[in-house]
Enzyme design. Structure first.
Site, PDB file in Angstrom:
ATOM      1  N   GLY A 155      28.895 -50.406  17.457  1.00  0.00           N
ATOM      2  CA  GLY A 155      28.039 -49.465  18.178  1.00  0.00           C
ATOM      3  C   GLY A 155      28.663 -48.109  18.406  1.00  0.00           C
TER       4      GLY A 155
ATOM      5  N   PHE B 228      36.776 -50.165  19.629  1.00  0.00           N
ATOM      6  CA  PHE B 228      35.426 -50.719  19.730  1.00  0.00           C
ATOM      7  C   PHE B 228      34.706 -50.868  18.389  1.00  0.00           C
ATOM      8  CE2 PHE B 228      36.312 -47.920  23.438  1.00  0.00           C
ATOM      9  CZ  PHE B 228      36.534 -48.922  24.377  1.00  0.00           C
TER      10      PHE B 228
ATOM     11  N   GLY C 208      24.675 -49.887   5.511  1.00  0.00           N
ATOM     12  CA  GLY C 208      23.632 -50.836   5.878  1.00  0.00           C
ATOM     13  C   GLY C 208      22.344 -50.708   5.103  1.00  0.00           C
TER      14      GLY C 208
ATOM     15  N   GLY D 122      22.719 -54.009   2.072  1.00  0.00           N
ATOM     16  CA  GLY D 122      23.025 -55.378   2.447  1.00  0.00           C
ATOM     17  C   GLY D 122      23.886 -55.425   3.687  1.00  0.00           C
TER      18      GLY D 122
ATOM     19  N   ILE E  26      27.582 -56.658   5.181  1.00  0.00           N
ATOM     20  CA  ILE E  26      28.956 -57.044   4.858  1.00  0.00           C
ATOM     21  C   ILE E  26      29.351 -58.205   5.768  1.00  0.00           C
ATOM     22  CG2 ILE E  26      31.352 -56.265   4.789  1.00  0.00           C
ATOM     23  CD1 ILE E  26      30.093 -53.370   4.470  1.00  0.00           C
TER      24      ILE E  26
ATOM     25  N   ARG F  93      32.806 -36.753  27.513  1.00  0.00           N
ATOM     26  CA  ARG F  93      31.424 -36.324  27.335  1.00  0.00           C
ATOM     27  C   ARG F  93      30.503 -36.888  28.412  1.00  0.00           C
ATOM     28  NH1 ARG F  93      28.217 -37.768  21.949  1.00  0.00           N
ATOM     29  NH2 ARG F  93      28.431 -39.828  22.885  1.00  0.00           N
TER      30      ARG F  93
ATOM     31  N   TYR G 112      38.589 -31.476  12.160  1.00  0.00           N
ATOM     32  CA  TYR G 112      37.713 -31.967  13.232  1.00  0.00           C
ATOM     33  C   TYR G 112      37.358 -30.795  14.130  1.00  0.00           C
ATOM     34  CZ  TYR G 112      36.722 -36.823  14.715  1.00  0.00           C
ATOM     35  OH  TYR G 112      36.170 -38.060  14.925  1.00  0.00           O
TER      36      TYR G 112
END
EC number: 2.5.1.26
Length: 605
Positions: A180, A249, A311, A314, A316, A456, A518
């Site tokens: 996520g 995460f 995604g 398929g 994984i 943030r 970045y």
């Protein structure tokens, strides 16, 4: 030998390892924020005394007041810390789109014994990632107009095969869900999709299947979370070495699906360098090499289509990775340069000489000052020492505090090799005007990477929207690209009368021919009716500038839905046709219809 026979053979020849206790439970909201980044017990907050403080004890700055950061946000972004935009605590059931599940499909799913839920919060938390739009909507806006209709939890490769077969029979949509952490809109449910959408949460597919110490290989199920994967390997004396900023995460399957990169890629490689084999369940069957050999010359490597598939082709399920023994020694270091250009030239020379440490990063002056602001108040001795260092840099070396930048370094390996490597880079740095700033600053800069993402959430509570975006670029265009993007953002902010904003950059990964850059951008939205749309407008113009300046669509975040416009615009027609053909062959019913990369016409219901 078929897939099942192959697995039985591996069980006999290699040790099978048991289940992993994940940091993320099945009920994610027990541990993680449902409307923000990271752990529920870790966050920046403003105390009753008007001081910003970081809560929790998971990170080095935990339970610490941050007076310098408090001053910084007030001065740079003109934040009034007495006016808090309180985030909502939850959505009511009537605010969530109701599930739309065909009865015949649900009956068939029940027969498989695969666990599922249609509970509202579970559906909501698996229908978003970590984009600005996602988090702003959850905290201060309205619920998403479309969320998944049902969540399923496969526990192994065979479960996924059953699910894929089932949705093809019933014309259902599948969207894989890992950690996520996506910042590309990858798991967002397409608004125009009328079919039932199933979120396939891979978190229960987190077994370490086998470890081959002779060949330094390991096989994990794709749902394993980065820090869990690394912990299990460390217990046995090994490391994978893949450490993206989100590794606490994000999932292994997500790394493969997005072609992820990590902070230690110089020694261990990017994800494409680490993967020996991967299984992906498609509507037409399973793609995998069924081999552990290090390299093959056996025609085109069609398995590469798994990497970066996001995604769309398929799910994984299993990944075989290279591993390395844990290093004997780990040493941090840092170097201060008079300006960003000197630092970039130094990094270029380090790359040219092929002597990159495990991690090398360069912050521009704005990020340097931002990082300094995040330091806590320390003892008198430390304050005096820091003051002395600052005076030494300005008076002895003639550095200006409004232009200096810092390069942070991490070395791993045998102690003798590490010290030799460290001395070699120190010599290169000196030739570009660099001054060694010590191990403490290097370690602190490296570890702050994991804390920055929490800022943030605090910013949104005080009328500031912020986001990061990245690119890769050749060395000869690095400086001009950075300057062009900063100038573009500044000009657009001036046009929109945005007075208080931040635009900064850092170089995070280096290669022979270029680097990853970045950018961090945020602004005080006071006076604006739709801050998220304004941010998106400015970032879009900045990304156009990136492309015009020789940069790529993305270095490691992937394309998703946010960058699909540039994907179709800048890829050749031949490559787009090749992808279209692959999609039609592997997913003829378009059940993997998450809308990433290319928007295929939605199937009729």
């Amino acid at each position: 030998m078929d897939d099942k026979d192959d697995r039985e053979s591996l069980k006999k020849s290699l040790p099978l390892v048991t289940n992993i206790q994940s940091v993320i439970p099945k009920n994610r909201s027990k541990v993680l924020k449902w409307n923000g980044w990271g752990y529920k017990d870790s966050k920046f907050k403003v105390t009753d005394k008007g001081m910003i403080r970081f809560t929790g004890k998971r990170y080095s700055i935990g339970e610490t007041d941050l007076p310098f950061f408090t001053q910084w946000v007030q001065q740079v972004l003109n934040i009034d810390l007495t006016l808090r935009n309180v985030p909502r605590e939850k959505f009511g059931p009537q605010e969530l789109p109701p599930p739309n599940i065909p009865i015949n499909f649900l009956d068939a799913l029940k027969k498989t014994k695969i666990d599922y839920t249609i509970e509202g919060l579970a559906r909501l938390t698996r229908s978003h990632g970590q984009t600005l739009y996602d988090i702003y909507s959850l905290r201060h806006g309205k619920c998403f107009p479309r969320i998944c209709d049902i969540v399923v939890w496969p526990v192994n490769h065979e479960n996924v095969i059953k699910i894929v077969e089932l949705v093809n029979q019933h014309n259902i949509v599948l969207i894989p869900f890992g950690g996520g952490t996506s910042v590309s809109g990858a798991v967002t449910c397409p608004l125009n999709e009328k079919r039932c959408i199933v979120s396939v949460d891979t978190s229960q597919m987190n077994h370490l299947l086998w470890l081959d110490e002779s060949n330094l290989l390991v096989c994990f199920e794709a749902g394993v979370i980065g820090q869990d994967l690394e912990r299990e390997l460390n217990k046995r004396g090994y490391t994978c070495g893949h450490e993206p900023d989100s590794y606490e995460f994000s999932s292994l399957g997500g790394w493969v699906a997005t072609r992820a990169s990590g902070m230690k890629k110089n020694v261990y490689g990017n994800i494409e360098d680490l993967v020996i084999d991967a299984k992906m369940v498609t509507s037409r069957g399973v793609i995998h090499k069924n081999s552990k050999v290090p390299r093959m010359s056996s025609g085109p490597d069609f398995q590469q289509i798994i990497l970066g598939s996001e995604g769309t082709l398929g799910i994984i399920t299993e990944v075989t990775l290279k591993i390395r023994p844990l290093p004997d020694c780990r040493v941090y270091d840092s170097v201060v340069f008079p300006d960003f250009e000197s630092g970039v030239k130094c990094m270029r020379e380090v790359a040219k000489q092929r002597c990159q440490p495990v991690s090398i990063r360069l912050m521009d002056n704005t990020q340097f000052r931002f990082g300094q602001a995040l330091r806590p108040v320390e003892n008198t001795y430390r304050n005096v020492l820091d003051s002395f260092k600052k005076t030494y840099l300005t008076r002895v070396y003639g550095f200006r505090l409004d232009s200096i930048c810092v390069m942070t370094l991490l070395f791993e390996g045998k102690k003798s090799d590490v010290m030799s490597h460290k001395n070699c880079i120190a010599k290169i740095a000196v030739s570009f005007g660099g001054v060694t700033a010590g191990e403490r600053n290097g370690e602190r800069g490296y570890m702050l990477t994991f804390v920055i993402a929490y800022i943030r959430d605090l910013a949104l509570e005080y009328r500031v929207v912020a986001e990061s975006f990245e690119t890769s670029v050749s060395w000869d265009k690095t400086l001009s690209l950075c300057d062009n993007v900063k100038r573009t953002v500044a000009n657009e902010c001036n046009k929109l009368n945005i007075k208080y904003y931040l635009i900064s950059c850092r170089v995070t990964q280096t290669y022979d021919s270029g680097c990853c850059v970045y950018f961090y951008f945020g602004f005080n939205w006071t006076g604006l009716d739709d801050p998220v749309s304004t941010y998106h407008h400015i970032e879009t113009i900045a990304r156009d500038t990136i492309m015009a300046s020789g940069g790529s669509i993305s270095h490691h975040h992937g394309v998703g839905k946010l960058r699909a416009h540039w994907y179709e615009k800048h890829m050749s027609n031949t490559l787009l046709s090749l992808y279209n053909a692959s999609k039609k062959v592997l997913d003829p019913n378009n059940v993997f219809a998450n809308g990433n990369l290319i928007n295929f016409p939605l199937s009729k219901i």
